[in-house]
Enzyme design. Structure first.
Site, short mmCIF file in Angstrom:
data_model
loop_
_atom_site.label_atom_id
_atom_site.label_comp_id
_atom_site.label_asym_id
_atom_site.label_seq_id
_atom_site.Cartn_x
_atom_site.Cartn_y
_atom_site.Cartn_z
N HIS A 1 -8.95 48.48 14.58
CA HIS A 1 -9.20 47.58 13.46
C HIS A 1 -8.53 48.03 12.18
O HIS A 1 -8.18 47.19 11.35
CB HIS A 1 -10.71 47.41 13.23
CG HIS A 1 -11.32 46.42 14.15
ND1 HIS A 1 -11.82 46.74 15.38
CD2 HIS A 1 -11.51 45.08 14.01
CE1 HIS A 1 -12.29 45.65 15.97
NE2 HIS A 1 -12.11 44.62 15.17
N GLY A 2 -8.40 49.31 12.00
CA GLY A 2 -7.77 49.73 10.76
C GLY A 2 -7.58 51.23 10.67
O GLY A 2 -8.27 52.00 11.34
#
Lengths: 63, 441, 342
Positions: free
Chosen positions: B283-284
């Site tokens: 996701h990041g």
């Protein structure tokens, strides 16, 4: 350029018209119609990505 | 870079398909590694270097590396396709045009869904055409998605951003209200995009699988991930969780049955933690995402343990659970998902803990009973109830499936409703400076 | 071909039905009526007489304009004591009519000589430039006995704009009270809302493409001070000629930082320049910065923002209108007392 950018819609409309025309004109040549439609879709996909940043196209092709 | 890229997903599978045994494994590993490296360099290099450097007491000047839009999605699609070919699930695609279109197909470019090669590549072989039926369905699905994004998600974003920017300025109740609006904002933003992708693909004759299925009706974390970001959770399940558990299980075949059962459970828990950790990292590039992933991992493990225990000792209770307890399960799942989401939404761990502190300490501040949140909840509840009662055969929570209430656009009634809905979307839409949340992943 | 024509007719009928239902919705949700050109020049435009307005995009307000097309609900008195001029923040169309500044002053402002009647001709889009441009006409058409109060949400001005007001070339806000645009707005209430949002949507894309670099004026420079002095004295002269005191009422935009502290965003040099110019021209300058700050510190309320919009941003809410009124009542009360003493 994504779905929330207003400019996306006129471009997509043009794409739609082009593909409808292609599929209509090449009604009897299914394989050719399918291939040409896919080429146009691919070009449009790269155009959309390129409108963000031309380098994204390279990275996409990189994957 | 351009040529190497298409080559990886086009030519490697051809080589993998021809190879056998160890050679196949090596080629697969090499191709997957290269793809992961591409993702790693663009997305995680700066984060990784700054973390390493700060650990050894040095500074790191962030490099100006572009983050290609949608890279996480198409890299995962490419990896999935490679593994499918390697495992013999599908033949390698020889047509480079199909591979290029599979990876770059414009509806799913920015925020997915992560489409699998075995689902999409066969469609490219068929003579998919633009038909009136597809236009009818596609355009309606697209407008549903646009409504969710412009009207619901973007309005919720105004409030969520205000509170996350300065949580200590707001009263405790308002902070909680913002936290409960965050998940809703993310849902409408992401599922809105997914609907638009599905609708747009449908217009051109292609089918993209749905990405959400009423996730807030989930009774536990496991069910939540069956209903939330389905393309990612199924990808992780097929290409990460299952291979990890299978390879772990292979190593304990010689152990006695009793011990093997316990070890299997432990291995499953470990696999769950690894999978959710990878999910968080995907996701990041940030510790907040890692913590978020780990929280979901820990919760999944705990739920798994609890589930096994209850099935063993209270089988009939589990089977005949009352509606009241089911609703309680849903609310508890919803509550916990929202609290963990604070990490996902915060820019840093410090801000996340500050937000949690504001939630769990009583304090005065600005009161903001943001009305768009009430409206969004009303839409969510009504649509969930409609979906629940739509299934006439068996009305139960587990059978509550989301569906698109499509109108017949060949009738005045259908067209009027559709035009009204389009007009309503424009009238109520928020047209400030917003982007898709998952577009930054 | 036949089925295509049939479909087109169905689409047309459906479009009309949808537009009708949408218009009914927009009448309650967002209906601001039509800009009508104002021939008397007190303002660039007015709303239509007795126009019903609704605004639920920011706050929730249902408002009815008076017979002059301004936002007043108190019955007009024979003589106006205080004239209010300004933009939508003074106009108060995002709040109930009994919560706006004009109404509060009319019901609560009392001096030793009795109640003072306030008439509000503030209207959306009328910044200080426009108000000063129209001041002379406004004082002729709606002559106040005592005060004219002009609202501004900035004390940083552009030299060219100030010069254009002085030279009489400052542009007028357009009206759409004739032609196809007028009839579309009147007959199809949804039109304005759809047009406004589509325009915002198109502009949002263009904003991302263009980088607008604005150069700030040198607020300590002699050129700026000179032009500012001319600009304010232009207004002061009109007020003096009409025999009224000019009050310039300033309220800044509010923002809060990550620690929850209010950010005072006014440029100090610009503020100092403006204060000194007002003093030199015998113009009363009311600065609401501290009042807004106190409202936040004491009651955790920001003067701008509503329950359906961003906190601290946008138009002034009912709490803001209340502190505006309280402050103005104090200022006018002390001015009246001083007059009495003299």
């Amino acid at each position: 350029m994504s779905f929330i950018d207003f400019n996306f819609y006129p471009l997509t409309a043009v794409l739609f018209v082009i593909i409808v025309l292609i599929q209509f004109l090449l009604k009897k040549k299914e394989r050719l119609s399918n291939t040409v439609s896919k080429i146009i879709l691919l070009c449009f996909s790269y155009l959309v990505m390129g409108l963000y940043d031309w380098r994204f196209c390279l990275c996409m092709t990189g994957g | 870079m351009h040529d190497r890229g298409v080559i990886i997903t086009s030519f490697f599978p051809l080589a993998i398909e021809k190879a056998e045994g160890k050679k196949r494994s090596i080629l697969t590993a090499a191709a997957v590694t290269v793809l992961v490296l591409i993702l790693g360099v663009f997305k995680y290099f700066n984060f990784f270097m700054s973390t390493v450097m700060s650990t050894v007491g040095k500074t790191w000047t962030t490099l100006d590396i572009i983050l290609p839009v949608g890279i996480s999605f198409y890299i995962f699609s490419a990896i999935g396709y490679l593994l499918d070919v390697s495992w013999g699930m599908m033949p390698a695609e020889k047509n480079i045009l199909d591979i290029a279109l599979f990876l770059s197909f414009f509806p799913k470019q920015v925020c997915g869904p992560i489409i699998k090669g075995r689902e999409f590549l066969p469609q490219l072989k068929e003579n998919r055409r633009i038909t009136l039926k597809n236009i009818e369905a596609g355009i309606q699905i697209f407008v549903f998605g646009l409504f969710k994004k412009l009207v619901l998600a973007d309005h919720l974003g105004v409030f969520v951003n205000d509170v996350y920017h300065a949580p200590s300025a707001f009263g405790t109740l308002t902070v909680w209200w913002a936290v409960f609006s965050t998940m809703l904002q993310l849902y409408f933003d992401f599922s809105g995009y997914s609907d638009m992708a599905i609708g747009m693909a449908k217009i051109f004759g292609y089918d993209i699988p749905r990405n959400f299925n009423l996730p807030f009706t989930a009774r536990n974390i496991s069910e939540f991930w069956d209903r939330w970001h389905i393309s990612l959770s199924s990808w992780l399940n097929i290409y990460l969780f299952n291979p990890i558990t299978v390879s772990m299980n292979r190593k304990i075949t010689d152990i006695p049955k009793e011990k093997r059962k316990k070890l299997k459970n432990l291995q499953m828990y470990a696999a769950l933690l690894i999978t959710f950790l990878i999910s968080g990292i995907w996701h990041g590039a940030g510790f907040t995402f890692i913590v978020w992933g780990l929280c979901h991992g820990v919760w999944s493990v705990l739920h798994s343990m609890y589930s096994n225990y209850m099935k063993q000792h209270y089988k009939s209770f589990v089977k005949n659970k009352s509606k009241f307890l089911t609703v309680l399960d849903i609310l508890l799942t919803f509550f916990t998902v929202n609290v963990i989401q604070v990490f996902f939404n915060s820019d840093s761990l410090g801000k996340a803990f500050n937000m949690l502190k504001c939630m769990f300490t009583l304090h005065d501040g600005i009161n903001q009973p943001y009305t768009w949140s009430f409206f969004a909840y009303a839409v969510l509840i009504v649509s969930t109830l409609i979906a629940h009662f739509h299934n006439k055969e068996k009305r139960s929570i587990e059978n509550t499936e989301g569906f698109y209430p499509l109108m017949d656009l060949n009738t005045v009634k259908g067209l009027s409703c559709f035009f009204f809905f389009c007009g309503l979307t424009i009238c109520l839409g928020y047209f400030g400076e917003t982007q898709f949340i998952y577009g930054k992943f | 071909m036949k089925s295509f024509c049939k479909f087109c007719i169905k689409a047309l009928i459906s479009g009309i039905i949808a537009l009708f239902v949408l218009s009914l919705f927009c009448i309650m949700y967002y209906y601001t009526g039509v800009h009508v050109f104002n021939p008397n020049g007190a303002t660039d435009y007015t709303w239509q007489k007795n126009q019903f307005l609704s605004k639920c995009t920011e706050g929730f307000a249902l408002v009815k304009m008076d017979e002059n097309g301004y936002n007043n609900i108190v019955e007009p008195a024979e003589n106006i004591d205080i004239l209010l001029m300004g933009s939508s923040n003074f106009e108060g169309t995002c709040i109930s009519q009994d919560e706006n500044l004009g109404y509060i002053l009319n019901t609560e402002l009392e001096t030793e000589n009795g109640k003072l009647y306030t008439y509000n001709i503030a209207i959306s889009g009328h910044r200080l430039y426009t108000c000063i441009k129209n001041l002379k006409n406004a004082l002729e058409v709606y002559p106040p006995q005592k005060y004219v109060i002009i609202e501004t949400n900035t004390v940083s001005f552009d030299i060219d704009d100030m010069n254009s007001v002085i030279n009489g070339t400052y542009p007028t806000i357009p009206s759409y009270d004739s032609g196809i645009l007028y009839y579309m707005q009147k007959t199809i209430p949804a039109t304005k809302n759809i047009y406004r949002n589509l325009d915002d949507w198109i502009s949002a894309g263009q904003k991302n493409d263009e980088e607008v670099i604005t150069e700030e004026a040198d607020y300590t420079g002699s050129e700026y001070k000179e032009v500012l002095d001319k600009f304010i004295s232009f207004a002061a002269a009109d007020a003096e000629e009409a025999g009224v005191r000019l009050i310039i009422f300033y309220h800044s935009e509010t923002d809060i930082d990550e620690n929850g502290n209010i950010i005072k965003s006014t440029d100090k040099d610009a503020l100092n320049a403006f204060e000194s110019v007002c003093e030199n021209n015998n113009v009363i300058f009311v600065d609401m910065t501290e009042d807004i700050y106190e409202l936040y510190e004491n009651e955790h309320i920001l003067a701008r923002g509503f329950i359906n919009s961003s906190v601290g941003k946008g138009h002034v809410n009912k709490y803001g209108q209340r502190i505006f009124a309280d402050r103005l009542m104090k200022v006018i009360g002390s001015l009246e007392s001083r007059k009495e003493a003299e």
